[in-house]
Design a protein around this motif. Sequence first.
Motif, PDB file in Angstrom:
ATOM      1  N   THR A   1      85.409   7.283  54.313  1.00 52.82           N
ATOM      2  CA  THR A   1      86.843   7.082  54.101  1.00 52.82           C
ATOM      3  C   THR A   1      87.562   7.029  55.436  1.00 52.82           C
ATOM      4  O   THR A   1      87.349   7.861  56.316  1.00 52.82           O
ATOM      5  CB  THR A   1      87.408   8.192  53.196  1.00 52.82           C
ATOM      6  OG1 THR A   1      86.796   8.030  51.915  1.00 52.82           O
ATOM      7  CG2 THR A   1      88.918   8.071  53.036  1.00 52.82           C
ATOM      8  N   SER A   2      88.388   5.990  55.582  1.00 49.89           N
ATOM      9  CA  SER A   2      89.084   5.770  56.851  1.00 49.89           C
ATOM     10  C   SER A   2      90.445   5.140  56.534  1.00 49.89           C
ATOM     11  O   SER A   2      90.988   5.344  55.440  1.00 49.89           O
ATOM     12  CB  SER A   2      88.224   4.864  57.742  1.00 49.89           C
ATOM     13  OG  SER A   2      88.809   4.717  59.002  1.00 49.89           O
ATOM     14  N   VAL A   3      90.965   4.377  57.467  1.00 51.06           N
ATOM     15  CA  VAL A   3      92.292   3.770  57.323  1.00 51.06           C
ATOM     16  C   VAL A   3      92.151   2.265  57.523  1.00 51.06           C
ATOM     17  O   VAL A   3      91.334   1.812  58.330  1.00 51.06           O
ATOM     18  CB  VAL A   3      93.275   4.370  58.360  1.00 51.06           C
ATOM     19  CG1 VAL A   3      94.684   3.855  58.140  1.00 51.06           C
ATOM     20  CG2 VAL A   3      93.257   5.880  58.315  1.00 51.06           C
TER      21      VAL A   3
ATOM     22  N   GLN B   1      94.744   4.243  53.076  1.00 47.25           N
ATOM     23  CA  GLN B   1      93.405   4.816  53.231  1.00 47.25           C
ATOM     24  C   GLN B   1      92.444   4.026  52.354  1.00 47.25           C
ATOM     25  O   GLN B   1      92.795   3.599  51.249  1.00 47.25           O
ATOM     26  CB  GLN B   1      93.395   6.282  52.827  1.00 47.25           C
ATOM     27  CG  GLN B   1      94.022   7.173  53.890  1.00 47.25           C
ATOM     28  CD  GLN B   1      93.714   8.644  53.669  1.00 47.25           C
ATOM     29  OE1 GLN B   1      92.827   9.017  52.898  1.00 47.25           O
ATOM     30  NE2 GLN B   1      94.474   9.488  54.345  1.00 47.25           N
TER      31      GLN B   1
ATOM     32  N   GLY C   1      95.204   7.889  49.779  1.00 46.95           N
ATOM     33  CA  GLY C   1      96.018   8.245  50.945  1.00 46.95           C
ATOM     34  C   GLY C   1      97.471   8.428  50.539  1.00 46.95           C
ATOM     35  O   GLY C   1      97.891   7.927  49.498  1.00 46.95           O
TER      36      GLY C   1
ATOM     37  N   GLN D   1      96.743   9.933  60.539  1.00 48.25           N
ATOM     38  CA  GLN D   1      95.537   9.921  59.705  1.00 48.25           C
ATOM     39  C   GLN D   1      94.307   9.710  60.582  1.00 48.25           C
ATOM     40  O   GLN D   1      94.395   9.132  61.664  1.00 48.25           O
ATOM     41  CB  GLN D   1      95.615   8.793  58.673  1.00 48.25           C
ATOM     42  CG  GLN D   1      96.913   8.802  57.869  1.00 48.25           C
ATOM     43  CD  GLN D   1      96.893   7.842  56.696  1.00 48.25           C
ATOM     44  OE1 GLN D   1      96.454   8.200  55.627  1.00 48.25           O
ATOM     45  NE2 GLN D   1      97.363   6.623  56.901  1.00 48.25           N
TER      46      GLN D   1
ATOM     47  N   ALA E   1      95.818  13.969  55.826  1.00 52.33           N
ATOM     48  CA  ALA E   1      96.851  13.284  56.606  1.00 52.33           C
ATOM     49  C   ALA E   1      98.032  14.232  56.766  1.00 52.33           C
ATOM     50  O   ALA E   1      98.324  15.016  55.860  1.00 52.33           O
ATOM     51  CB  ALA E   1      97.289  12.018  55.886  1.00 52.33           C
TER      52      ALA E   1
END
Length: 702
Positions: free
Chosen positions: A12-14, A23, A41, A478, A539
């Motif tokens: 999981t990232s942005v 996200q 997110g 984030q 976040a």
Amino acid sequence: RGDLGACDREVTSVCPYCGVGCQLTFKVRDDRIVWVEGADGPANRNRLCVKGRFGFDYVAHPHRLTRPLIRRPDAPPKGLNVDPANPWTHFREASWDEALDVAAAGLARLREAHGGRAVAGFGSAKCSNEEAYLFQKLIRQGFGHNNVDHCTRLCHASSVAALLENVGSGAVTATFNEIENADVAIVIGANPVENHPVAATWFKRFAKRGGKLIVMDPRGVGLRRHAWKMLQFRPGSDVAMLNAIMHVIVEEELYDAEFIARFTENWDEMKAHLRAFPPEKMADLCGIDAQTLREVARAFAGARAGMIFWGMGVSQHVHGTDNSRCLISLALMCGHVGRPGTGLHPLRGQNNVQGASDAGLIPMFLPDYQSVTDDGVRSAFAEIWGSGDWSAEKGLTVVEIMDAIHDGAIRGMYILGENPAMSDPDLSHARAALARLEHLVVQDIFLTETANYADVILPAAAWPEKTGTVTNTNRQVQMGRPAVPPPGEAREDWRIIVDLANRLGLDWRYAHPRDVFAEMKRGMKSLDNITWERLEREAVTYPSLSPDDPGQAIVFGNGFPRPEGRARFTPAKVTPPAETPDDEYPLILTTGRQLEHWHTGSMTRRSRALDAIEPEANASLHPRTLARLGAKPGDMLRIETRRGAIRIMARADRAVAEDMVFMPFAYVEAAANILTNPKLDPFGKIPEFKFAACRVTPEPAA
Ligand code: SF4
């Protein structure tokens, strides 16, 4: 998804694209991203747009740079002439040590021969906060001046100038999700359906539940279908229209007298200024009838809670700062700041343009918008950095740096992740400047148009290949996490900057981006209560008031970070665009983005799904304008301004006014910025991308 098979890893990232900061979860198999899903997110709540969902395969594109490159001594003259699939007539491969030595030696030679000011830097809003921080530190500590900037100068610099001036902070006062608590919202000079698509879902839902959505734009943008009122005003008449709306609020005494008395200054001057703008007098100028202007004024001022969102249709003008000043005044006089459902929100463009600006990647401010002209601020950072003695003069901005190259004052550049050979206004001028540079170091993931002019190219990791924090339009910080390894010998940007800094005589010791973040916290109060460890879990919106506070979605409920806690009304005069249509150039050219393509196209045009939907450059004109010109959709047009000409295919679009042409700027084969006007807003130093006089001629069929 079935035929994509199973994944062996999820990260999981942005999203790497826009400032909404969705996200997402990368699904990875055999070290390749095979699909993407929305994650929960704070900005997106599992939603994604087409770019976030399908625009990930650029990461594995065969054009990725995998080894450092050095220009051959016998290369053809610098120009836009390199084939990214076959660059060997111009460049040769090199080891990292050799490439970093050559990159640093060239910059150091210019520093010794001509002083540090001979070298300037463009950093990137596509990199992490830590990388933006290191980049500005390198230019300031290593070259002794502030000639460092990034693409905020081309997007919201004028909005930030107006916000800093009038409310004391350059970021949004409320998250876009706060529209859930509003009953009236203005969206002006923005096309969120295409440019901030997930934010647009909140706006549509607001309208669906009965919120009054007021859309203002010279182009009939997609949100108009959901609008209570669509004000398709004449391009460039923003100040006249907004002053007319505020005139009504004063004339009919609809303002919030208590808020004004308690939290603002300069009200009497503002009131006096607005007397000259009755809607009946402004209607012709802005192309909106007086009755509509009055209805909008009454609705916004009479709202229990109102918000204002704006985009680059507001900021990219020579009067961009004045446009933003008007929006700020409008919110202040109605008391629509600092409460649930109220606020000022410039929709930030790139995924980390907010964070890069916060981190000091701008020529007038150190991190947290602390002025470079303040001796105390500079010595505080010199202490944090262990050394440093750099100029107290504000540095040059993006377009000014290009001019300084032509003047001979700047002879070398370090450009990280920016593509001025496509993104700057008046590209012929910008490309000629790049060609003049005695030493250009470009760090990127592809051999971009700008890298065509490089002496050394350093291959960088793409966003899904690295670790770092980013800050979205909502002030939400984030964590970006690596999903796949970089190809070949490509490296994370922070490592490359550190290696270059040490070769330039600095003594930097960072083992991980978390070390950089820890240093940033020493000079940035905005990061109080935000730690790396916390960001690995969640976040956090800045400001965060305690280690448990998820952060303040709404700020300034109890005054502003200005003298006596008061925001300021700054009256704005009507200033015409820098060039206006005439007999020779009778139409208005405006530029922007499309849903599928991101900025200069280096990533999205290498994404199969996105490029398949929008494979070709088009100029959009109203069908009646096309008919008048004797052209039809699909015909080739020649579009000319005082700066150049391009050939491009015609598209019919009823949303474009009859005296306008709209062009996206992602296509190198029909680069819109060959045509755009480099004239700058005097405060934000942003060019007038949204208004140029042009002429259109149908081209004979080939
Ligand atoms: Fe990415 Fe922006 Fe689309 Fe979200 S809205 S998926 S951040 S491009």
